[in-house]
Design an enzyme around this catalytic site. Structure first.
Site, PDB file in Angstrom:
ATOM      1  N   ASP A 345       0.869  -1.167   0.000  1.00  0.00           N
ATOM      2  CA  ASP A 345       0.000   0.000   0.000  1.00  0.00           C
ATOM      3  C   ASP A 345       0.912   1.224   0.000  1.00  0.00           C
ATOM      4  OD1 ASP A 345      -2.103   1.707   0.131  1.00  0.00           O
ATOM      5  OD2 ASP A 345      -2.869   1.021   2.064  1.00  0.00           O
ATOM      6  N   ASP A 609      -0.795  -3.872   6.724  1.00  0.00           N
ATOM      7  CA  ASP A 609      -1.007  -3.822   8.172  1.00  0.00           C
ATOM      8  C   ASP A 609      -2.473  -3.808   8.582  1.00  0.00           C
ATOM      9  OD1 ASP A 609      -1.730  -1.333   7.295  1.00  0.00           O
ATOM     10  OD2 ASP A 609      -0.326  -0.217   8.552  1.00  0.00           O
ATOM     11  N   ASN A 677      36.849 -36.266  -2.826  1.00  0.00           N
ATOM     12  CA  ASN A 677      37.584 -37.158  -1.927  1.00  0.00           C
ATOM     13  C   ASN A 677      36.955 -38.548  -1.866  1.00  0.00           C
ATOM     14  OD1 ASN A 677      39.453 -35.209  -1.305  1.00  0.00           O
ATOM     15  ND2 ASN A 677      38.426 -34.532   0.560  1.00  0.00           N
ATOM     16  N   ASN A 702      36.163 -35.623   8.113  1.00  0.00           N
ATOM     17  CA  ASN A 702      34.873 -34.938   7.967  1.00  0.00           C
ATOM     18  C   ASN A 702      34.591 -34.037   9.156  1.00  0.00           C
ATOM     19  OD1 ASN A 702      32.865 -34.802   5.993  1.00  0.00           O
ATOM     20  ND2 ASN A 702      31.424 -35.893   7.295  1.00  0.00           N
ATOM     21  N   ASP A 706      34.411 -29.828   9.295  1.00  0.00           N
ATOM     22  CA  ASP A 706      33.135 -29.198   9.652  1.00  0.00           C
ATOM     23  C   ASP A 706      33.302 -28.058  10.660  1.00  0.00           C
ATOM     24  OD1 ASP A 706      31.369 -30.513   8.028  1.00  0.00           O
ATOM     25  OD2 ASP A 706      30.990 -32.147   9.439  1.00  0.00           O
TER      26      ASP A 706
END
Length: 863
Positions: A345, A609, A677, A702, A706
């Site tokens: 609006d 709103d 890998n 791994n 991480d």
């Protein structure tokens, strides 16, 4: 508050603790239900309400409760791969492989704890932010209305409802005035239904209980006083919560993650089955082969992806909160970044939002105190939704020193979005009653039979004069409201919409809401980010066009609500893309526009709103509301702004794109390195007389890689990554994974060759050397592929850089630590270690060259 109908009568009560609300409470007389619930016309006392809240718990559904720490920790083990790996480890224990099994379990546990810790911290941060935007209800406590969180509503409470209220729990209507409720979420009824005091039969269906209101529904118009009979899970909404689609539809990003998961699953299945079969056929140890194959699957999987997504979204939500944007639905952040059309609006976003009454004039266009007096009576006594127009009228009446103390309110005919007007019946000191109507000019004129002080018939000429003035003022940017009145007879009963006829048109109210000085600059910034803005308003089309042109929106085409009614869905889909201004539209038409834009492939945001915005907010990919909005709008929104400002939305879009970019970084980094890998190990396991890496070494690799991956959530993002909307592209990720994975495999094969033929490495040295090389390459590729620029031209985030360097140091010293033999590592001679480092540096150079070529083929410019 005044009501037209009432069943509320005081009645002595017994102890509410012993009272039971029957299943068919809607069939009981109001007095009996009040007595059973221990309530009266003043509502509950604060002490009694607190006791009931402790006894029955908050008025909330299980679906809205935050996950507990134990539940979140348990979720870490839901991955089938983790469970399979744990079972395989237990099997290896039974066959005597205690050390290997213990190491595998320890690494799996470490990964789950890492994911849990990050998600738990992120979850707590989000809950604190969400608590800033809470839906409140107007409750009678100790005889006084109080605005309290809806979660504190209890059985026996009296709740006051008005237009825009979100009904907090199930109850019966005690008093009502033109109460219409939208209960489509439960019954599927398209239009709001009227609710009145009374009783229904015990066997009445949900839609037949005209005296009941339900949790999750909303008030479209009117006012009411409701006695709460059921809360929380005992409500109709709570009982069918599992069957209702309580969770929002999946976002585009979530669907992309799901498709990506299917892709990885297919690759893993082929790899695990193939590697296991080949190793067993070659007579390698079956338990070791099983653990190796499963470890390959886990090594390929970005198992921290759920945690990374949560952490990244949490970081984005916290940054957005600092800007004044509260995130109510976390997964919508990526949608905000992908948004390419924003519908809004004009009031408060493109305009200052400070509405002022510029003039109260008669039908000749001359200032009129009488028009202002009648409008002020209407604005002062209306009990529906507070709005800036009425506030402006009241402020003007105070400046004009109008004395309205002698005027008394008799009745009210509330506003609704069909009539688009509101009427108040007022009485003067002599008792004479006048009906005063104020609303949209065309709707008010339709109710009039005369005009002016002389009350001359409203013939064609007068109507054309009035409409001509309206067109002139609208073209100048004024919002024009009509005012009409007529004397009405004294009666005992209430006045209804049927009384709104034969009115005398008395004049106009001219409101001005000037465009914001920085609106044009903000729109330009949005356009530069690939976001097109469209105005959707119920206001007059000339006013909307004036505002659009004032802020620099090109009005190539405008569509009104009347024109929309004549358009089929296919015609609207063609027109909606070219249209920038939609005016004089109703709530259902707003939803139609949003859906048409979505069907043309756009990610659509909607900012609103009001009550009439709820449907559009639900339908949009991104629903944006403000803290001062009506409850039903805030509840439908994904984001709530602490102030209504398009500039905040623009900053929020940047945050959404940064969040998307950082999540994608983790995926691209992990899958490209992991795929390479794991592919290399699968190939090597076929040709080598020994396993290239032990299962524990794969999982340790791994796990260590991480650790810096969790820091990607706070990484810096290049400017070009937020310059335009970005969408999930599974084909792009697949191609990226294959290209860079195979490039990684090429260097792995070079590593194998160097270890076997140059350094003559034994199996233990081979595994140690390749572990270091594969871990180093996975760490450095994160710094290289995190940007489309040359890696040294894009500075990584501090935590990402620190953790990467720290893990690289661990990788280099790990073979020389006393406990390294537990993992099967042995110290490496200096030439071999230097060879692994040299291969890593060569790999970085090769990835940079491949990255430039890849993005050039993809048609993207690299800076």
């Amino acid at each position: 508050m005044q009501f037209g109908q009432s069943l509320l009568r005081p009645k002595p009560r017994s102890d509410p603790g012993s009272q039971i609300v029957p299943d068919a409470y809607w069939s009981l007389p109001a007095e009996e239900l009040l007595a059973r619930l221990g309530s009266d016309e003043g509502g509950l006392s604060s002490r009694k309400a607190s006791a009931r809240l402790k006894l029955h718990g908050p008025n909330a559904l299980d679906a809205t409760k935050r996950a507990t720490a134990p539940g979140l920790f348990a979720n870490q083990f839901k991955s089938p791969l983790v469970l399979i790996l744990m079972v395989a480890s237990i099997i290896s224990m039974f066959v005597g492989e205690w050390v290997d099994a213990g190491v595998v379990l320890a690494i799996v546990l470490g990964s789950t704890i890492l994911g849990f810790a990050q998600e738990y911290v992120a979850g707590n941060a989000i809950e604190k932010l969400r608590s800033k935007v809470t839906i409140h209800s107007n409750i009678l406590r100790d005889g006084q209305p109080k605005s309290l969180p809806s979660s504190r509503v209890v059985q026996g409470d009296l709740v006051l409802l008005s237009a825009g209220s979100l009904i907090p729990a199930d109850g019966v209507v005690l008093e009502a005035k033109d109460l219409f409720v939208n209960q489509a979420v439960l019954t599927g009824e398209t239009f709001p239904v009227e609710k009145k005091p009374g009783v229904a039969t015990a066997k009445a269906g949900l839609a037949e209980r005209s005296n009941c209101v339900y949790m999750g529904t909303s008030v479209s118009s009117g006012t009411a006083r409701v006695l709460i009979a059921q809360t929380g899970k005992a409500t109709v909404f709570g009982q069918i919560a599992g069957k209702l689609a309580l969770r929002p539809a999946m976002t585009e990003f979530e669907r992309g993650i799901q498709r990506f998961g299917y892709l990885l699953t297919r690759i893993m299945l082929v790899m695990v089955v193939g590697v296991l079969a080949i190793n067993v056929f070659m007579a390698k140890p079956p338990i070791d082969s099983l653990l190796f194959a499963l470890a390959l699957a886990v090594g390929l999987t970005p198992e921290l992806l759920p945690a990374i997504v949560s952490i990244t979204l949490s970081h984005g939500a916290k940054r957005m909160a600092k800007l004044g944007v509260i995130v109510r639905r976390l997964n919508s952040i990526e949608n905000l970044g992908s948004m390419d059309v924003l519908c809004t609006d004009k009031t408060g976003t493109l305009t200052a939002g400070v509405v002022a009454l510029d003039g109260a004039v008669d039908i000749a266009g001359q200032p009129s105190v009488e028009v202002l007096r009648l409008a002020s009576i209407n604005a002062r006594f209306q009990s529906g939704l507070a709005n800036p127009l009425d506030e402006a009228v009241i402020a003007a009446s105070k400046r004009a020193d109008l004395d309205l103390r002698a005027v008394q309110k008799v009745d009210e005919i509330p506003y609704d979005f069909v009539r688009k007007c509101l009427s108040v019946v007022a009485a003067d000191t002599a008792g004479a009653r006048t009906l005063i109507t104020k609303g949209a000019l065309d709707k008010v004129l339709a109710l009039c039979a005369s005009a002016g002080e002389d009350q001359a018939p409203l013939d064609t000429f007068r109507r054309e004069c009035i409409e001509a003035r309206f067109e002139q003022w609208s073209g100048q940017g004024y919002r024009v409201i009509g005012v009409a009145s007529r004397p009405v007879e004294i009666r005992i009963g209430s006045y209804t919409r049927k009384d709104e006829q034969g009115l005398n048109f008395v004049g106009f109210l001219l409101f001005m809401d000037p465009p914001k000085s920085d609106a044009g600059q903000t729109l330009m910034a949005l356009a530069q980010r690939g976001v097109q803005l469209k105005i959707i308003t119920g206001d007059n089309h000339k006013v909307a066009r004036h505002v659009a042109e004032a802020v620099g929106i090109p009005v190539t085409k405008g569509i009104t609500g009347r024109e929309l009614n004549d358009m089929g869905d296919e015609a609207l889909m063609h027109a909606v893309v070219r249209t920038t201004v939609f005016a004089e539209v109703d709530p259902n038409q707003k939803e139609r526009i949003i859906l048409a834009l979505q069907k043309t492939g756009h990610v659509v945001g909607y900012m609103g709103d009001g009550i009439n915005d709820a449907l559009a907010l639900h339908a949009a990919d991104v629903g944006i509301s403000v803290d001062t909005a009506v409850d039903v709008a805030k509840d439908a929104a994904d984001f709530v702004l602490l102030r209504k400002d398009l500039g905040i939305v623009r900053q929020g879009i940047d945050e959404g794109r940064m969040t998307f970019a950082n999540t994608l970084k983790y995926i691209l980094t992990t899958v490209s390195a992991n795929f390479g890998n794991m592919f290399s190990m699968a190939v090597a396991s076929v040709f080598l007389p020994f396993l290239p890496l032990l299962a524990s070494q794969i999982l340790l690799n791994n796990f260590l890689s991480d650790i810096p991956a969790t820091a990607i959530a706070g990484d810096r993002v290049d400017e070009e990554m937020v310059a335009r909307p970005r969408r999930w592209d599974t084909a792009f990720i697949r191609d990226y994974m294959v290209l860079f994975g195979l490039l990684s495999s090429v260097f792995d094969l070079l590593t194998f060759s160097a270890l076997l033929w140059v350094f003559q490495a034994a199996p233990e040295e081979f595994r140690t050397g390749w572990f270091i090389e594969s871990l180093l390459t996975e760490l450095v590729i994160a710094l290289v592929v995190r940007t489309r620029r040359r890696f040294y031209r894009s500075r990584p985030g501090n935590w990402l850089l620190i953790t990467t360097v720290a893990v690289m140091a661990i990788a280099l010293v790990l073979p020389y630590l006393p406990f390294s033999s537990i993992f099967g590592f042995v110290p490496l001679p200096a030439p071999l270690m230097l060879g692994m480092i040299a291969l890593t540096l060569a790999y970085v150079f090769a990835v940079e060259m491949a990255k430039k070529s890849f993005y050039a083929r993809a048609g993207n410019e690299t800076k």
